[in-house]
Design a protein around this motif. Sequence first.
Motif, PDB file in Angstrom:
ATOM      1  N   VAL A  36       0.840  -1.201   0.000  1.00  0.00           N
ATOM      2  CA  VAL A  36       0.000   0.000   0.000  1.00  0.00           C
ATOM      3  C   VAL A  36       0.874   1.250   0.000  1.00  0.00           C
ATOM      4  N   ALA A  37       1.881   1.251   0.876  1.00  0.00           N
ATOM      5  CA  ALA A  37       2.766   2.411   0.965  1.00  0.00           C
ATOM      6  C   ALA A  37       3.526   2.628  -0.348  1.00  0.00           C
ATOM      7  N   PHE A  38       3.992   1.530  -0.939  1.00  0.00           N
ATOM      8  CA  PHE A  38       4.695   1.633  -2.216  1.00  0.00           C
ATOM      9  C   PHE A  38       3.779   2.194  -3.298  1.00  0.00           C
ATOM     10  N   LEU A  44       1.069  10.445  -2.838  1.00  0.00           N
ATOM     11  CA  LEU A  44       1.125  11.211  -1.593  1.00  0.00           C
ATOM     12  C   LEU A  44       2.186  12.309  -1.651  1.00  0.00           C
ATOM     13  N   ARG A  45       3.281  12.033  -2.348  1.00  0.00           N
ATOM     14  CA  ARG A  45       4.317  13.057  -2.484  1.00  0.00           C
ATOM     15  C   ARG A  45       3.779  14.269  -3.233  1.00  0.00           C
ATOM     16  N   LYS A  46       2.886  14.023  -4.200  1.00  0.00           N
ATOM     17  CA  LYS A  46       2.265  15.119  -4.953  1.00  0.00           C
ATOM     18  C   LYS A  46       1.262  15.870  -4.067  1.00  0.00           C
ATOM     19  N   ILE A  47       0.504  15.122  -3.264  1.00  0.00           N
ATOM     20  CA  ILE A  47      -0.511  15.741  -2.416  1.00  0.00           C
ATOM     21  C   ILE A  47       0.125  16.534  -1.282  1.00  0.00           C
ATOM     22  N   ALA A  57       1.680  10.805   6.615  1.00  0.00           N
ATOM     23  CA  ALA A  57       0.713  10.087   5.774  1.00  0.00           C
ATOM     24  C   ALA A  57       1.250   8.711   5.381  1.00  0.00           C
ATOM     25  N   MET A  58       2.542   8.642   5.058  1.00  0.00           N
ATOM     26  CA  MET A  58       3.144   7.360   4.698  1.00  0.00           C
ATOM     27  C   MET A  58       3.136   6.390   5.882  1.00  0.00           C
ATOM     28  N   ASP A  59       3.449   6.902   7.065  1.00  0.00           N
ATOM     29  CA  ASP A  59       3.407   6.055   8.264  1.00  0.00           C
ATOM     30  C   ASP A  59       2.005   5.515   8.501  1.00  0.00           C
ATOM     31  N   ASN A  60       1.017   6.325   8.178  1.00  0.00           N
ATOM     32  CA  ASN A  60      -0.371   5.905   8.361  1.00  0.00           C
ATOM     33  C   ASN A  60      -0.718   4.727   7.465  1.00  0.00           C
ATOM     34  N   HIS A  61      -0.107   4.661   6.286  1.00  0.00           N
ATOM     35  CA  HIS A  61      -0.393   3.572   5.353  1.00  0.00           C
ATOM     36  C   HIS A  61       0.475   2.337   5.596  1.00  0.00           C
ATOM     37  N   TYR A  62       1.420   2.447   6.533  1.00  0.00           N
ATOM     38  CA  TYR A  62       2.216   1.283   6.905  1.00  0.00           C
ATOM     39  C   TYR A  62       1.529   0.442   7.986  1.00  0.00           C
ATOM     40  N   LYS A  63       0.343   0.841   8.401  1.00  0.00           N
ATOM     41  CA  LYS A  63      -0.397   0.076   9.396  1.00  0.00           C
ATOM     42  C   LYS A  63      -1.068  -1.128   8.740  1.00  0.00           C
ATOM     43  N   TYR A  64      -1.494  -2.067   9.564  1.00  0.00           N
ATOM     44  CA  TYR A  64      -2.044  -3.348   9.086  1.00  0.00           C
ATOM     45  C   TYR A  64      -3.107  -3.142   8.012  1.00  0.00           C
ATOM     46  N   PHE A  65      -2.961  -3.904   6.942  1.00  0.00           N
ATOM     47  CA  PHE A  65      -3.942  -3.869   5.859  1.00  0.00           C
ATOM     48  C   PHE A  65      -3.931  -5.214   5.139  1.00  0.00           C
ATOM     49  N   ASN A  66      -5.098  -5.784   4.944  1.00  0.00           N
ATOM     50  CA  ASN A  66      -5.198  -7.068   4.244  1.00  0.00           C
ATOM     51  C   ASN A  66      -6.564  -7.169   3.581  1.00  0.00           C
ATOM     52  N   VAL A  67      -6.575  -7.331   2.282  1.00  0.00           N
ATOM     53  CA  VAL A  67      -7.826  -7.394   1.533  1.00  0.00           C
ATOM     54  C   VAL A  67      -7.581  -8.176   0.250  1.00  0.00           C
ATOM     55  N   THR A  68      -8.633  -8.720  -0.322  1.00  0.00           N
ATOM     56  CA  THR A  68      -8.510  -9.320  -1.643  1.00  0.00           C
ATOM     57  C   THR A  68      -7.956  -8.258  -2.594  1.00  0.00           C
ATOM     58  N   PRO A  69      -6.810  -8.514  -3.251  1.00  0.00           N
ATOM     59  CA  PRO A  69      -6.142  -7.476  -4.043  1.00  0.00           C
ATOM     60  C   PRO A  69      -7.067  -6.738  -5.007  1.00  0.00           C
ATOM     61  N   GLN A  70      -7.984  -7.468  -5.640  1.00  0.00           N
ATOM     62  CA  GLN A  70      -8.880  -6.817  -6.603  1.00  0.00           C
ATOM     63  C   GLN A  70      -9.771  -5.773  -5.925  1.00  0.00           C
ATOM     64  N   MET A  71     -10.249  -6.090  -4.723  1.00  0.00           N
ATOM     65  CA  MET A  71     -11.127  -5.165  -4.015  1.00  0.00           C
ATOM     66  C   MET A  71     -10.342  -4.056  -3.326  1.00  0.00           C
ATOM     67  N   GLY A  72      -9.031  -4.260  -3.182  1.00  0.00           N
ATOM     68  CA  GLY A  72      -8.211  -3.203  -2.621  1.00  0.00           C
ATOM     69  C   GLY A  72      -8.234  -1.947  -3.484  1.00  0.00           C
ATOM     70  N   ASN A  73      -8.518  -2.107  -4.776  1.00  0.00           N
ATOM     71  CA  ASN A  73      -8.619  -0.953  -5.668  1.00  0.00           C
ATOM     72  C   ASN A  73      -9.708   0.009  -5.209  1.00  0.00           C
ATOM     73  N   VAL A  74     -10.823  -0.531  -4.734  1.00  0.00           N
ATOM     74  CA  VAL A  74     -11.928   0.312  -4.289  1.00  0.00           C
ATOM     75  C   VAL A  74     -11.500   1.126  -3.062  1.00  0.00           C
ATOM     76  N   ILE A  75     -10.877   0.442  -2.096  1.00  0.00           N
ATOM     77  CA  ILE A  75     -10.492   1.096  -0.847  1.00  0.00           C
ATOM     78  C   ILE A  75      -9.408   2.143  -1.080  1.00  0.00           C
ATOM     79  N   LEU A  76      -8.375   1.777  -1.838  1.00  0.00           N
ATOM     80  CA  LEU A  76      -7.284   2.720  -2.062  1.00  0.00           C
ATOM     81  C   LEU A  76      -7.739   3.904  -2.914  1.00  0.00           C
TER      82      LEU A  76
END
Length: 269
Positions: A36-38, A44-47, A57-76
Amino acid sequence: MSNNKLTVKERKNMFRRWIFSAGLGYNYESQQAPSVAFSMRKALRKIYSNDDEYIDAMDNHYKYFNVTPQMGNVILGATLAMEEKDGIEAKDAVQSLKTSLMGPLSGVGDSVFWILIPTIMGSIAGYMALQKNAVGAVLWMLMYIAFYWLKMWLFNLGYESGTKLITTLGEKINVFTDAISIMGLMVVGSLVPAVVKVYTPLKFATGKVSLSLQKGIFDKIMPGLLPVCLALLVYWLLGKKSWTPTRIILLIILICLIGAATGILGIAA
């Protein structure tokens, strides 16, 4: 509030980074967080032109995250829209969104992308392969190419919907998941007699009268009775801790060898 709006090209770049890296950096502590962070790094650098906000903001995205990769598109996509609109002030809301949606959307994603579609398309492609038809393999490859555009649409759906996803979907996710599961079970059930080819060539003969055990008895009780019995045996063994899928496969091979050697069972090509 952030004034650095992302271009369509920059959003697509973030999407592609997630698609091709969702399984990289996977670990037992934060699972998909490195991916997610990658994926979010350039966006985020642009924002965030401020270095401290960017690091936060980057540290915030290094927190636990696990989802079906295809559905991760919706969340991200949704989190990207939130950060683009509200900046670092959306930090807590972004984490809450990810936490609340990754479970329900994984239920949908697993049912659709790991069970329903592979089962249906795999059975079609496998059956065509048994018939020496290469179209099945081509369909399988075309399906995964089509997935790319489907994932792009899901990403745009999340980006355009933002936080509305939480209130819009609600309990509909559970209803949809149950419906997909039932459809998947129906497909798997119909595949048993069509794909599992087990029969017995045994016959009972008395004088001039001969009775086929398969056609005269088993097929009269229920067509595909032996394949169903074999499927039930495998299903029952899967519930036993001492039986792994590898052991079950070896057991089936052993049953087939003994059945073929003794003439009790036959395996149709």
